[in-house]
Design an enzyme around this catalytic site. Structure first.
Site, short mmCIF file in Angstrom:
data_model
loop_
_atom_site.label_atom_id
_atom_site.label_comp_id
_atom_site.label_asym_id
_atom_site.label_seq_id
_atom_site.Cartn_x
_atom_site.Cartn_y
_atom_site.Cartn_z
N ASP A 14 -1.88 8.16 -6.52
CA ASP A 14 -1.64 8.34 -7.94
C ASP A 14 -1.24 9.78 -8.30
O ASP A 14 -1.99 10.51 -8.96
CB ASP A 14 -2.88 7.92 -8.74
CG ASP A 14 -2.47 7.08 -9.94
OD1 ASP A 14 -1.33 7.24 -10.41
OD2 ASP A 14 -3.28 6.24 -10.39
N ASP A 46 -5.47 14.97 -11.34
CA ASP A 46 -6.26 13.83 -11.81
C ASP A 46 -7.08 13.26 -10.65
O ASP A 46 -7.14 12.06 -10.44
CB ASP A 46 -5.34 12.77 -12.43
CG ASP A 46 -6.10 11.77 -13.30
OD1 ASP A 46 -7.26 12.06 -13.69
OD2 ASP A 46 -5.53 10.70 -13.60
N LYS A 56 3.49 -0.93 -6.19
CA LYS A 56 3.20 -0.47 -7.55
C LYS A 56 4.39 -0.89 -8.43
O LYS A 56 5.52 -0.51 -8.15
CB LYS A 56 3.06 1.05 -7.54
CG LYS A 56 2.59 1.64 -8.84
CD LYS A 56 2.19 3.10 -8.59
CE LYS A 56 1.53 3.70 -9.81
NZ LYS A 56 0.85 4.96 -9.50
#
Ligand code: ADE
Length: 321
Positions: A176, A158, A63
Protein backbone atom coordinates in the site's frame (compact mmCIF):
# COMPACT_ATOMS: atom_id res chain seq x y z
CA UNK A 1 0.19 6.90 -19.60
CA UNK A 2 0.35 4.53 -16.70
CA UNK A 3 -0.34 1.15 -18.25
CA UNK A 4 -0.95 -0.59 -21.51
CA UNK A 5 -4.61 -0.43 -22.34
CA UNK A 6 -6.21 -3.84 -22.03
CA UNK A 7 -3.03 -5.79 -21.57
CA UNK A 8 0.50 -5.45 -20.26
CA UNK A 9 3.27 -6.48 -22.61
CA UNK A 10 5.99 -8.67 -21.23
CA UNK A 11 9.03 -9.90 -23.07
CA UNK A 12 9.98 -13.52 -22.54
CA UNK A 13 13.06 -15.49 -23.57
CA UNK A 14 11.88 -18.69 -25.19
CA UNK A 15 14.30 -21.54 -25.97
CA UNK A 16 13.70 -23.65 -29.06
CA UNK A 17 13.27 -27.23 -27.76
CA UNK A 18 15.42 -28.70 -30.58
CA UNK A 19 18.23 -26.20 -31.09
CA UNK A 20 18.19 -24.45 -27.72
CA UNK A 21 18.27 -21.15 -29.60
CA UNK A 22 16.76 -18.36 -27.54
CA UNK A 23 14.34 -15.91 -29.09
CA UNK A 24 12.46 -13.05 -27.51
CA UNK A 25 8.69 -13.33 -27.51
CA UNK A 26 6.40 -10.51 -26.58
CA UNK A 27 3.26 -11.63 -24.85
CA UNK A 28 0.46 -9.62 -23.39
CA UNK A 29 -1.18 -10.17 -20.08
CA UNK A 30 -4.75 -8.99 -19.67
CA UNK A 31 -7.81 -9.60 -17.61
CA UNK A 32 -8.68 -12.74 -19.57
CA UNK A 33 -5.47 -14.44 -18.46
CA UNK A 34 -6.64 -14.62 -14.84
CA UNK A 35 -9.40 -16.28 -12.91
CA UNK A 36 -10.65 -13.89 -10.24
CA UNK A 37 -11.44 -15.25 -6.79
CA UNK A 38 -12.50 -14.03 -3.38
CA UNK A 39 -12.02 -10.52 -2.00
CA UNK A 40 -8.98 -10.52 0.30
CA UNK A 41 -8.68 -6.85 1.12
CA UNK A 42 -10.49 -3.58 0.94
CA UNK A 43 -8.95 -0.14 0.70
CA UNK A 44 -10.63 3.25 0.67
CA UNK A 45 -10.52 3.36 -3.10
CA UNK A 46 -9.63 -0.17 -4.14
CA UNK A 47 -10.56 -3.79 -3.70
CA UNK A 48 -7.97 -6.57 -3.55
CA UNK A 49 -8.99 -9.98 -4.89
CA UNK A 50 -7.28 -13.29 -5.31
CA UNK A 51 -6.40 -13.99 -8.94
CA UNK A 52 -5.00 -17.15 -10.50
CA UNK A 53 -3.09 -17.20 -13.76
CA UNK A 54 -4.90 -19.55 -16.13
CA UNK A 55 -1.64 -20.42 -17.87
CA UNK A 56 0.59 -21.13 -14.86
CA UNK A 57 -1.84 -21.55 -11.96
CA UNK A 58 0.28 -18.96 -10.11
CA UNK A 59 -1.68 -17.02 -7.49
CA UNK A 60 -1.65 -13.22 -7.40
CA UNK A 61 -3.39 -10.51 -5.42
CA UNK A 62 -5.12 -8.19 -7.87
CA UNK A 63 -5.83 -4.66 -6.75
CA UNK A 64 -8.80 -3.31 -8.69
CA UNK A 65 -9.34 0.43 -8.86
CA UNK A 66 -12.41 2.14 -10.26
CA UNK A 67 -11.30 4.84 -12.72
CA UNK A 68 -14.37 7.02 -12.43
CA UNK A 69 -14.11 6.99 -8.64
CA UNK A 70 -10.39 7.80 -8.74
CA UNK A 71 -11.01 10.81 -10.96
CA UNK A 72 -14.00 12.03 -8.96
CA UNK A 73 -12.12 11.69 -5.66
CA UNK A 74 -8.92 13.16 -7.13
CA UNK A 75 -6.93 10.03 -6.28
CA UNK A 76 -5.26 9.51 -9.66
CA UNK A 77 -1.98 10.78 -8.21
CA UNK A 78 -2.03 8.02 -5.57
CA UNK A 79 -2.23 5.35 -8.25
CA UNK A 80 0.79 6.73 -10.07
CA UNK A 81 2.75 7.05 -6.84
CA UNK A 82 1.94 3.45 -5.95
CA UNK A 83 3.05 2.18 -9.33
CA UNK A 84 6.26 4.25 -9.41
CA UNK A 85 7.15 3.27 -5.85
CA UNK A 86 6.60 -0.44 -6.39
CA UNK A 87 8.68 -0.28 -9.55
CA UNK A 88 11.54 1.40 -7.69
CA UNK A 89 11.40 -1.23 -4.93
CA UNK A 90 10.55 -4.21 -7.10
CA UNK A 91 13.57 -6.40 -6.46
CA UNK A 92 13.15 -6.61 -2.74
CA UNK A 93 11.86 -9.42 -0.60
CA UNK A 94 10.53 -6.93 1.95
CA UNK A 95 7.99 -5.24 -0.33
CA UNK A 96 5.16 -6.84 -2.32
CA UNK A 97 6.16 -7.25 -5.95
CA UNK A 98 4.21 -5.66 -8.76
CA UNK A 99 4.04 -8.07 -11.71
CA UNK A 100 1.68 -6.50 -14.24
CA UNK A 101 -0.62 -3.55 -14.64
CA UNK A 102 -3.45 -3.28 -17.13
CA UNK A 103 -6.81 -1.64 -17.51
CA UNK A 104 -10.18 -1.93 -19.16
CA UNK A 105 -12.89 0.68 -19.71
CA UNK A 106 -13.83 1.00 -16.06
CA UNK A 107 -10.95 -0.31 -13.96
CA UNK A 108 -7.22 -0.34 -13.39
CA UNK A 109 -5.60 -3.60 -12.30
CA UNK A 110 -2.40 -4.10 -10.31
CA UNK A 111 -1.24 -7.73 -10.29
CA UNK A 112 0.66 -8.02 -7.02
CA UNK A 113 2.51 -10.75 -5.22
CA UNK A 114 0.03 -12.73 -3.12
CA UNK A 115 0.86 -12.93 0.59
CA UNK A 116 -1.02 -16.07 1.74
CA UNK A 117 -0.86 -15.33 5.46
CA UNK A 118 -2.77 -12.07 5.15
CA UNK A 119 -2.06 -8.88 7.04
CA UNK A 120 -0.47 -8.32 10.42
CA UNK A 121 -3.57 -6.66 11.87
CA UNK A 122 -5.56 -9.87 11.40
CA UNK A 123 -2.81 -11.85 13.11
CA UNK A 124 -2.76 -9.46 16.07
CA UNK A 125 -6.57 -9.47 16.26
CA UNK A 126 -6.64 -13.26 16.23
CA UNK A 127 -4.12 -13.62 19.07
CA UNK A 128 -4.91 -10.45 21.01
CA UNK A 129 -1.37 -9.86 22.16
CA UNK A 130 1.99 -11.28 21.11
CA UNK A 131 4.79 -12.44 23.37
CA UNK A 132 8.29 -10.92 23.46
CA UNK A 133 9.77 -13.48 21.09
CA UNK A 134 7.13 -12.76 18.43
CA UNK A 135 7.47 -9.01 18.92
CA UNK A 136 11.22 -9.39 18.38
CA UNK A 137 10.79 -11.55 15.24
CA UNK A 138 8.20 -9.30 13.57
CA UNK A 139 9.66 -6.07 14.96
CA UNK A 140 13.09 -6.84 13.50
CA UNK A 141 11.65 -7.48 10.04
CA UNK A 142 9.39 -4.42 10.11
CA UNK A 143 12.19 -2.02 11.09
CA UNK A 144 14.55 -3.60 8.55
CA UNK A 145 11.91 -3.25 5.80
CA UNK A 146 11.43 0.42 6.71
CA UNK A 147 15.22 0.89 6.67
CA UNK A 148 15.35 -0.65 3.21
CA UNK A 149 12.66 1.54 1.63
CA UNK A 150 14.27 4.65 3.15
CA UNK A 151 17.60 3.65 1.61
CA UNK A 152 15.82 3.67 -1.76
CA UNK A 153 14.40 7.14 -1.13
CA UNK A 154 10.85 6.05 -0.33
CA UNK A 155 8.94 7.16 2.77
CA UNK A 156 5.81 5.08 3.25
CA UNK A 157 3.84 7.58 5.42
CA UNK A 158 1.06 5.12 6.26
CA UNK A 159 2.84 2.29 8.05
CA UNK A 160 0.25 0.36 10.05
CA UNK A 161 -0.55 -3.31 10.72
CA UNK A 162 -3.00 -3.51 7.76
CA UNK A 163 -0.19 -2.52 5.41
CA UNK A 164 2.18 -5.20 6.64
CA UNK A 165 1.54 -8.51 4.89
CA UNK A 166 2.87 -11.98 5.73
CA UNK A 167 4.05 -14.33 3.01
CA UNK A 168 3.91 -18.12 3.04
CA UNK A 169 6.92 -18.29 5.37
CA UNK A 170 5.52 -15.63 7.74
CA UNK A 171 8.01 -13.06 6.44
CA UNK A 172 6.99 -9.42 6.41
CA UNK A 173 6.14 -7.59 3.14
CA UNK A 174 5.17 -3.94 3.08
CA UNK A 175 2.28 -2.92 0.86
CA UNK A 176 0.00 0.00 0.00
CA UNK A 177 2.41 2.68 -1.23
CA UNK A 178 -0.31 4.98 -2.63
CA UNK A 179 0.50 7.71 -0.14
CA UNK A 180 4.29 7.27 -0.19
CA UNK A 181 6.73 10.12 -0.77
CA UNK A 182 9.25 9.44 -3.52
CA UNK A 183 12.46 11.40 -2.95
CA UNK A 184 14.62 12.64 -5.81
CA UNK A 185 18.19 11.40 -5.72
CA UNK A 186 20.85 13.93 -4.74
CA UNK A 187 24.37 13.47 -6.02
CA UNK A 188 27.03 13.32 -3.37
CA UNK A 189 30.67 13.88 -4.28
CA UNK A 190 32.93 11.56 -2.28
CA UNK A 191 36.45 12.31 -0.99
CA UNK A 192 37.98 10.61 -4.02
CA UNK A 193 35.79 12.69 -6.35
CA UNK A 194 33.54 9.75 -7.28
CA UNK A 195 29.81 10.41 -7.13
CA UNK A 196 27.05 8.46 -5.46
CA UNK A 197 23.32 9.06 -5.42
CA UNK A 198 21.77 9.43 -1.99
CA UNK A 199 18.46 10.76 -0.71
CA UNK A 200 17.79 13.63 1.60
CA UNK A 201 15.53 11.84 4.05
CA UNK A 202 14.91 15.02 5.95
CA UNK A 203 12.97 16.44 2.99
CA UNK A 204 9.84 17.75 4.57
CA UNK A 205 6.49 16.95 3.10
CA UNK A 206 3.29 18.65 4.02
CA UNK A 207 -0.33 18.03 4.78
CA UNK A 208 -0.74 14.32 4.14
CA UNK A 209 -2.35 12.57 7.10
CA UNK A 210 -2.11 8.77 7.15
CA UNK A 211 -4.14 6.94 9.76
CA UNK A 212 -5.12 8.67 13.03
CA UNK A 213 -3.65 6.08 15.41
CA UNK A 214 -0.22 6.13 13.73
CA UNK A 215 0.13 9.79 12.76
CA UNK A 216 2.99 11.85 14.23
CA UNK A 217 2.58 14.81 16.63
CA UNK A 218 4.64 17.05 14.33
CA UNK A 219 2.21 16.51 11.49
CA UNK A 220 -0.74 17.48 13.67
CA UNK A 221 1.04 20.33 15.45
CA UNK A 222 3.18 21.81 12.70
CA UNK A 223 1.82 20.27 9.47
CA UNK A 224 5.06 18.70 8.42
CA UNK A 225 6.58 15.27 8.34
CA UNK A 226 9.72 13.52 7.15
CA UNK A 227 11.12 9.96 7.15
CA UNK A 228 10.79 9.80 10.93
CA UNK A 229 7.02 9.32 10.59
CA UNK A 230 7.69 5.69 9.59
CA UNK A 231 9.83 5.23 12.72
CA UNK A 232 7.08 6.71 14.90
CA UNK A 233 4.59 4.28 13.35
CA UNK A 234 7.00 1.43 14.11
CA UNK A 235 7.01 2.50 17.77
CA UNK A 236 3.19 2.43 17.79
CA UNK A 237 3.11 -1.05 16.22
CA UNK A 238 5.69 -2.40 18.67
CA UNK A 239 3.54 -1.12 21.54
CA UNK A 240 0.45 -2.65 19.92
CA UNK A 241 2.02 -6.11 19.59
CA UNK A 242 2.42 -6.31 23.36
CA UNK A 243 -0.56 -4.26 24.55
CA UNK A 244 -3.07 -5.56 22.02
CA UNK A 245 -4.05 -2.03 21.04
CA UNK A 246 -2.23 0.98 19.59
CA UNK A 247 -0.86 3.49 22.15
CA UNK A 248 -3.02 6.37 20.93
CA UNK A 249 -6.58 5.23 20.59
CA UNK A 250 -9.78 6.98 21.51
CA UNK A 251 -13.45 6.78 20.60
CA UNK A 252 -13.04 9.13 17.64
CA UNK A 253 -10.35 10.64 15.42
CA UNK A 254 -10.45 14.02 17.13
CA UNK A 255 -9.75 12.54 20.55
CA UNK A 256 -7.07 10.28 19.11
CA UNK A 257 -5.35 13.35 17.63
CA UNK A 258 -5.49 15.05 21.05
CA UNK A 259 -3.67 12.13 22.61
CA UNK A 260 -1.07 12.01 19.84
CA UNK A 261 -0.35 15.74 20.13
CA UNK A 262 0.24 15.38 23.86
CA UNK A 263 2.02 12.01 23.44
CA UNK A 264 -0.38 10.69 26.01
CA UNK A 265 -0.20 6.92 26.34
CA UNK A 266 0.20 4.37 29.14
CA UNK A 267 1.90 0.99 29.23
CA UNK A 268 -0.29 -1.95 30.09
CA UNK A 269 0.38 -4.04 33.20
CA UNK A 270 3.24 -6.47 32.73
CA UNK A 271 4.59 -4.69 29.64
CA UNK A 272 8.15 -6.09 29.34
CA UNK A 273 10.79 -3.67 30.61
CA UNK A 274 13.10 -3.92 27.57
CA UNK A 275 10.35 -3.17 25.07
CA UNK A 276 9.03 -0.42 27.33
CA UNK A 277 12.48 1.18 27.19
CA UNK A 278 12.58 0.98 23.39
CA UNK A 279 9.05 2.31 22.88
CA UNK A 280 9.73 5.21 25.28
CA UNK A 281 12.75 6.24 23.21
CA UNK A 282 10.77 6.20 19.96
CA UNK A 283 7.48 7.81 21.01
CA UNK A 284 8.98 11.21 21.85
CA UNK A 285 7.39 14.45 20.77
CA UNK A 286 10.55 15.91 19.27
CA UNK A 287 11.53 13.97 16.14
CA UNK A 288 15.20 14.81 16.74
CA UNK A 289 15.13 13.08 20.13
CA UNK A 290 13.73 9.79 18.80
CA UNK A 291 16.01 6.85 18.19
CA UNK A 292 17.23 6.51 14.62
CA UNK A 293 16.74 3.21 12.81
CA UNK A 294 20.37 2.24 13.47
CA UNK A 295 19.92 2.96 17.18
CA UNK A 296 16.71 0.90 17.23
CA UNK A 297 18.54 -2.02 15.65
CA UNK A 298 21.32 -1.64 18.24
CA UNK A 299 18.87 -1.55 21.18
CA UNK A 300 19.24 -4.47 23.59
CA UNK A 301 15.76 -5.72 22.68
CA UNK A 302 17.32 -6.80 19.37
CA UNK A 303 20.53 -8.20 20.95
CA UNK A 304 19.98 -11.61 19.37
CA UNK A 305 19.37 -10.18 15.91
CA UNK A 306 22.15 -9.66 13.41
CA UNK A 307 20.84 -7.04 10.99
CA UNK A 308 24.03 -6.66 9.00
CA UNK A 309 24.04 -10.07 7.31
CA UNK A 310 20.34 -10.27 6.45
CA UNK A 311 19.96 -13.36 8.66
CA UNK A 312 16.83 -11.95 10.33
CA UNK A 313 15.04 -12.90 7.11
CA UNK A 314 16.10 -16.54 7.49
CA UNK A 315 14.93 -16.96 11.08
CA UNK A 316 12.18 -19.51 11.60
CA UNK A 317 8.96 -17.83 12.70
CA UNK A 318 8.18 -18.43 16.37
CA UNK A 319 4.89 -20.02 17.22
CA UNK A 320 2.49 -17.16 17.75
CA UNK A 321 1.42 -16.74 21.33
N1 ADE B 1 -4.43 -7.97 1.00
C1 ADE B 1 -4.06 -6.85 0.39
N2 ADE B 1 -3.04 -7.08 -0.44
C2 ADE B 1 -2.75 -8.39 -0.34
C3 ADE B 1 -1.77 -9.24 -0.93
N3 ADE B 1 -0.88 -8.77 -1.79
N4 ADE B 1 -1.75 -10.52 -0.57
C4 ADE B 1 -2.64 -10.98 0.32
N5 ADE B 1 -3.57 -10.24 0.91
C5 ADE B 1 -3.63 -8.95 0.58
Amino acid sequence: KWAERGAAKIVRNVADPKTGEITKQTISKGINDFKFGEVIGDGSYSTVMLATSIESNQKYAVKVLNKEYLIRQKKVKYVNVEKNTLQRLNNSRTVVKLFFTFQDEAHLYFLLEYAPNGDFLSVMKKYGTLNEECACYYGAQIIDAIHFIHSKGIIHRDIKPENILLDGDMKVKLTDFGTAKILDPVTKVNNNNSKTATFDLLTRSKSFVGTAEYVTPELLNDSYTDYRCDIWAFGCILFQMIAGKPPFKATNEYLTFQKVMKVQYAFTAGFPVVIRDLVKKILLKQPSQRLTISAIKAHHFFNDKNFSDGSIWDDNPPEIQ
